[in-house]
Structure formats: C-alpha cells, structure tokens
Design a protein around this motif. Structure first.
Motif, PDB file in Angstrom:
ATOM      1  N   GLU A 160     -31.738 -30.252  32.471  1.00 50.56           N
ATOM      2  CA  GLU A 160     -32.782 -29.157  33.419  1.00 50.56           C
ATOM      3  C   GLU A 160     -32.218 -29.126  34.659  1.00 50.56           C
ATOM      4  N   LEU A 161     -31.882 -27.879  35.238  1.00 52.73           N
ATOM      5  CA  LEU A 161     -31.432 -27.784  36.596  1.00 52.73           C
ATOM      6  C   LEU A 161     -32.507 -27.081  37.517  1.00 52.73           C
ATOM      7  N   GLY A 162     -32.606 -27.779  38.464  1.00 55.24           N
ATOM      8  CA  GLY A 162     -33.916 -27.250  39.421  1.00 55.24           C
ATOM      9  C   GLY A 162     -32.997 -26.159  40.597  1.00 55.24           C
ATOM     10  N   LEU A 163     -32.893 -25.033  40.231  1.00 58.44           N
ATOM     11  CA  LEU A 163     -32.175 -23.918  40.926  1.00 58.44           C
ATOM     12  C   LEU A 163     -33.606 -23.223  41.908  1.00 58.44           C
ATOM     13  N   TYR A 173     -34.998 -22.821  53.387  1.00 55.99           N
ATOM     14  CA  TYR A 173     -36.282 -23.003  53.889  1.00 55.99           C
ATOM     15  C   TYR A 173     -37.055 -24.238  53.001  1.00 55.99           C
ATOM     16  N   ILE A 174     -36.693 -24.356  51.717  1.00 53.65           N
ATOM     17  CA  ILE A 174     -37.289 -25.367  50.764  1.00 53.65           C
ATOM     18  C   ILE A 174     -36.251 -26.567  51.031  1.00 53.65           C
ATOM     19  N   ARG A 175     -35.148 -26.490  51.577  1.00 51.36           N
ATOM     20  CA  ARG A 175     -34.213 -27.731  51.811  1.00 51.36           C
ATOM     21  C   ARG A 175     -33.523 -28.324  50.582  1.00 51.36           C
ATOM     22  N   ARG A 176     -33.138 -27.119  49.784  1.00 53.44           N
ATOM     23  CA  ARG A 176     -32.565 -27.257  48.414  1.00 53.44           C
ATOM     24  C   ARG A 176     -31.186 -28.075  48.656  1.00 53.44           C
ATOM     25  N   GLY A 177     -30.403 -27.852  49.498  1.00 53.26           N
ATOM     26  CA  GLY A 177     -29.228 -28.550  49.645  1.00 53.26           C
ATOM     27  C   GLY A 177     -27.935 -28.372  48.933  1.00 53.26           C
ATOM     28  N   TYR A 178     -27.944 -27.099  48.358  1.00 48.90           N
ATOM     29  CA  TYR A 178     -26.829 -26.857  47.855  1.00 48.90           C
ATOM     30  C   TYR A 178     -26.593 -25.206  47.628  1.00 48.90           C
ATOM     31  N   SER A 179     -25.554 -24.515  47.360  1.00 48.27           N
ATOM     32  CA  SER A 179     -25.272 -23.090  47.254  1.00 48.27           C
ATOM     33  C   SER A 179     -25.588 -22.700  45.760  1.00 48.27           C
ATOM     34  N   LEU A 180     -25.383 -21.409  45.741  1.00 50.16           N
ATOM     35  CA  LEU A 180     -25.851 -20.979  44.448  1.00 50.16           C
ATOM     36  C   LEU A 180     -24.554 -20.816  43.534  1.00 50.16           C
ATOM     37  N   LYS A 181     -23.437 -20.986  44.222  1.00 47.61           N
ATOM     38  CA  LYS A 181     -22.186 -21.419  43.478  1.00 47.61           C
ATOM     39  C   LYS A 181     -22.041 -22.804  42.873  1.00 47.61           C
ATOM     40  N   VAL A 182     -22.711 -23.581  43.371  1.00 41.58           N
ATOM     41  CA  VAL A 182     -22.792 -24.966  42.802  1.00 41.58           C
ATOM     42  C   VAL A 182     -23.444 -24.725  41.442  1.00 41.58           C
ATOM     43  N   TYR A 183     -24.832 -23.865  41.418  1.00 39.34           N
ATOM     44  CA  TYR A 183     -25.429 -23.776  40.215  1.00 39.34           C
ATOM     45  C   TYR A 183     -24.822 -23.170  39.259  1.00 39.34           C
ATOM     46  N   ASP A 184     -24.092 -22.066  39.676  1.00 39.61           N
ATOM     47  CA  ASP A 184     -23.184 -21.447  38.655  1.00 39.61           C
ATOM     48  C   ASP A 184     -22.099 -22.180  38.065  1.00 39.61           C
ATOM     49  N   THR A 185     -21.440 -22.872  38.786  1.00 39.31           N
ATOM     50  CA  THR A 185     -20.452 -23.662  38.374  1.00 39.31           C
ATOM     51  C   THR A 185     -20.955 -25.153  37.289  1.00 39.31           C
ATOM     52  N   ALA A 186     -22.233 -25.559  37.778  1.00 37.14           N
ATOM     53  CA  ALA A 186     -22.785 -26.737  36.709  1.00 37.14           C
ATOM     54  C   ALA A 186     -23.160 -26.078  35.441  1.00 37.14           C
ATOM     55  N   VAL A 187     -23.734 -24.770  35.329  1.00 38.14           N
ATOM     56  CA  VAL A 187     -23.952 -24.135  34.204  1.00 38.14           C
ATOM     57  C   VAL A 187     -22.782 -24.204  33.500  1.00 38.14           C
ATOM     58  N   GLU A 188     -21.550 -23.450  33.885  1.00 39.22           N
ATOM     59  CA  GLU A 188     -20.606 -23.219  33.265  1.00 39.22           C
ATOM     60  C   GLU A 188     -19.770 -24.709  32.628  1.00 39.22           C
ATOM     61  N   GLN A 189     -19.864 -25.632  33.578  1.00 39.60           N
ATOM     62  CA  GLN A 189     -19.224 -26.821  32.962  1.00 39.60           C
ATOM     63  C   GLN A 189     -20.051 -27.755  31.965  1.00 39.60           C
ATOM     64  N   LEU A 190     -21.360 -27.306  31.928  1.00 36.64           N
ATOM     65  CA  LEU A 190     -22.326 -28.076  31.233  1.00 36.64           C
ATOM     66  C   LEU A 190     -22.161 -27.308  29.546  1.00 36.64           C
ATOM     67  N   LYS A 191     -22.306 -26.072  29.621  1.00 36.25           N
ATOM     68  CA  LYS A 191     -21.767 -25.267  28.623  1.00 36.25           C
ATOM     69  C   LYS A 191     -20.764 -25.504  27.647  1.00 36.25           C
ATOM     70  N   LYS A 192     -19.728 -25.558  28.560  1.00 34.90           N
ATOM     71  CA  LYS A 192     -18.096 -26.003  27.955  1.00 34.90           C
ATOM     72  C   LYS A 192     -18.140 -27.311  27.093  1.00 34.90           C
ATOM     73  N   ARG A 193     -19.165 -28.355  27.586  1.00 32.59           N
ATOM     74  CA  ARG A 193     -19.197 -29.576  27.113  1.00 32.59           C
ATOM     75  C   ARG A 193     -20.344 -29.537  25.912  1.00 32.59           C
ATOM     76  N   GLU A 196     -27.132 -28.063  26.353  1.00 32.70           N
ATOM     77  CA  GLU A 196     -27.887 -26.951  26.517  1.00 32.70           C
ATOM     78  C   GLU A 196     -28.686 -27.016  27.807  1.00 32.70           C
ATOM     79  N   VAL A 197     -28.754 -25.741  28.439  1.00 35.36           N
ATOM     80  CA  VAL A 197     -28.966 -25.738  29.854  1.00 35.36           C
ATOM     81  C   VAL A 197     -30.437 -25.135  30.199  1.00 35.36           C
ATOM     82  N   VAL A 198     -31.416 -25.533  30.926  1.00 36.27           N
ATOM     83  CA  VAL A 198     -32.404 -25.020  31.079  1.00 36.27           C
ATOM     84  C   VAL A 198     -32.778 -25.035  32.974  1.00 36.27           C
ATOM     85  N   THR A 199     -33.048 -23.715  33.484  1.00 32.44           N
ATOM     86  CA  THR A 199     -33.317 -23.552  34.622  1.00 32.44           C
ATOM     87  C   THR A 199     -34.524 -23.400  34.984  1.00 32.44           C
TER      88      THR A 199
END
Length: 322
Positions: A160-163, A173-193, A196-199
């Motif tokens: 489960e990824l907190g986007l 504003y919410i101080r998330r601390g990472y870019s959208l590209k990091v999320y997209d890459t994480a989904v790709e790498q998880l699915k490749k392995r 299951e990904v929940v956002t």
C-alpha cells in the motif's frame, strides 16, 4: 432504463450487491469467505519523522502514521495475530482466513534482516492468507523489492503506497517528501515483481478542488495500481493540520460534497480495480473535523443510495470502460 437493467448495468452480477469492485467481494471471490485484516505493529518509524527528511511527519499525521486504530506493539507478530483474531472473533462471525496488515508508519523502513523476520513470521501463521504492507514509494530499495518478491511467491502480497495527491503544491503543503515520479517508478517496480499495489489518495486536501482530486484518481487509474483507498481528509487533534484548521486556513468537505466527489471518482476507475476504502472514520477522541465522518455506516448507506439514484457504477465514465 428499467430498475432491473440498471442493476445489471451497475454490475450487481459482477460485484455482488454493490455497483463497484469492493475488497469484500474480491476476498470472497478469491478465498470463498469474508477475510478480515489484522493490524500489526512492526516497530517502524518514518523518514518524515526520524530526521532523514523531516522530524514533524506529514501535516495530517497524528503520530501513528496510518495506524491510528492499530494497537500498541505488544508481543511477537504471531502473538499480535492471535490476539487480533480473538478480538475480531469475539465481535463477528469469522472463518479461518485473515490478512496480516503492517499498518503503522512506513513498514519497509528498516534493515532487510529485520523486515525479513517480521514478514516471514506473519506469512508462517496458518490463518494468514495474505500479507499487506503500508509504506512510502521512496522507501523501496532494491533489496526490499526483492524481499517483497519472495513474500509474493509464498502468499499474495499487497503493498500500500501513500500517494495522497499528484499535485506538487499539495504534496509540498502536506510535507509528503517525494515526487510523483517516485510513485510511478515504485508501482512499476512492484508490479514487475508480482506484487499487488494499492494506492492511498485523499479527498478534500486543503486548497484542492474536485477537479484536482479527480486528476489524482485518474492518474492512479492509469498507473497500473490494482487497488485504491479513497480517504476523506480528517483533521485530528495534535496535528499541524489541526492548527491550520483552527486558524481557518481551509474548510473541510461537507458530507454532500464528499459523496459527489467519490461517486465521480468511482465512475472513472477501471472495472477491475479493487476499492479498498470509500471513506474513513478517524478516532473519535482525536477527530476535530469533519464530525459527520464519524457516522461511517450512515455515510456508506448514503453513498450507495446516491450511486443507485444517479445511475453510476464503477468505470461507467472511463473511456472504453477499460
């Protein structure tokens, strides 16, 4: 259109008695019975709290990450699972199938040796049929991804990824601390392995419009994620967000606004995407706003009624109903 044809169109034959692909339906389809989650405390922290990125946490975080309902860590993972099963079974009729849910804070944010011990102990429990791990997209180094791959080979494993949002101004504003590209890459790498990904996404973030929220939902729908949690923004006592709210920096969504936003979101999601959450109820002792959200059953009943009245079902407004 007749009521009967509308019911079929909404997917009642496809998703049971609801016009969307609920987690409850999916678990019964896979395992033949209702499957309950057991919230576990793995003793993690978060890079937004230990000084790696920040020390304050996200602006809405009450100090337990997403685990405000998780019990304090008491005993081994096996003991926590056994206790959780006893507590649920005392209130509800259960079978013998449960999800081991590492919920609080960032549950891949520890040495791999520590993570291996925790995950393997959960997977070894005879009543656990699935593993679910809540984490951040920026806390998935290669060695952790490989560990998760091994978990998925043993039993189905959800990450489960907190986007929360795709909009950089809101993320800052919410101080998330990472870019959208990091999320997209994480989904790709998880699915490749084989994971299951929940956002997780939040409706009603300060200064976001309905259009902003639906843009986030659409991005998640196109990202390859298998499931989504649609969460209402809760303002909890003891958070920096509570101070902003008291200063009238923003307004929370009304119940009617929230229902409208969620109905629109469901219409844009792929039919195969599993809906893990449609609302939420923050701890009543901490909930500052919106107070109407504490009546979770009432909110869900109204949502189902609105879906029926508006003739909306999951994916009905998605191009080609993909």
């Amino acid at each position: 259109m007749t009521d009967q044809s509308l019911s079929k169109k909404q997917g009642s034959c496809r998703w049971g008695d609801k016009p969307y692909h609920s987690l409850d339906y999916e678990m019964k389809r896979r395992f033949g019975e209702k499957v309950y989650k057991i919230a576990l405390e793995g003793g993690m922290t978060c890079p937004n709290r230990d000084g790696t990125l920040d020390t304050r946490g996200c602006i809405f975080c009450s100090g337990k990450g997403s685990g405000d309902f998780a019990a304090p860590r008491m005993g081994s993972i096996t003991e926590q699972i056994d206790r959780g099963i006893r507590e649920i079974s005392a209130r509800k009729q259960t079978g013998k199938k449960f999800i081991a849910y590492f919920q609080s804070f960032t549950n891949t944010y520890a040495p791999v040796s520590q993570l291996t011990a925790l995950y393997e102990e959960a997977l070894a429990h005879p009543d656990v049929v699935m593993l679910s791990i809540a984490t951040r997209p920026d806390c998935l180094p290669e060695e952790v991804l490989e560990l998760l791959r091994h978990c998925a080979e043993a039993k189905p494993t959800i990450v489960e990824l907190g986007l929360q949002t795709i909009h950089s101004s809101s993320a800052d504003y919410i101080r998330r601390g990472y870019s959208l590209k990091v999320y997209d890459t994480a989904v790709e790498q998880l699915k490749k392995r084989g994971l299951e990904v929940v956002t997780h996404v939040i409706a009603g973030l300060p200064f976001e419009s309905k259009t902003d929220f639906l843009e986030t939902v659409t991005h998640v729908a196109d990202s390859g994620a298998d499931g989504i949690k649609l969460q209402l923004l809760h303002v909890l006592e003891g958070t920096d967000l509570a101070e902003e709210y008291r200063q009238k920096a923003f307004e929370v969504l009304s119940r009617e606004e929230y229902l409208d936003w969620i109905v629109s979101a469901l219409s844009l999601l792929p039919e195969q995407m599993v809906i893990h959450r449609l609302t939420g109820d923050g701890p009543k002792k901490l909930l500052l706003a919106p107070l109407w959200s504490s009546r979770k059953r009432e909110v869900l009943n109204l949502l189902h009624q609105k879906l029926r009245n508006d003739g909306i079902w999951q994916g009905c407004h998605r191009p080609n109903n993909e």
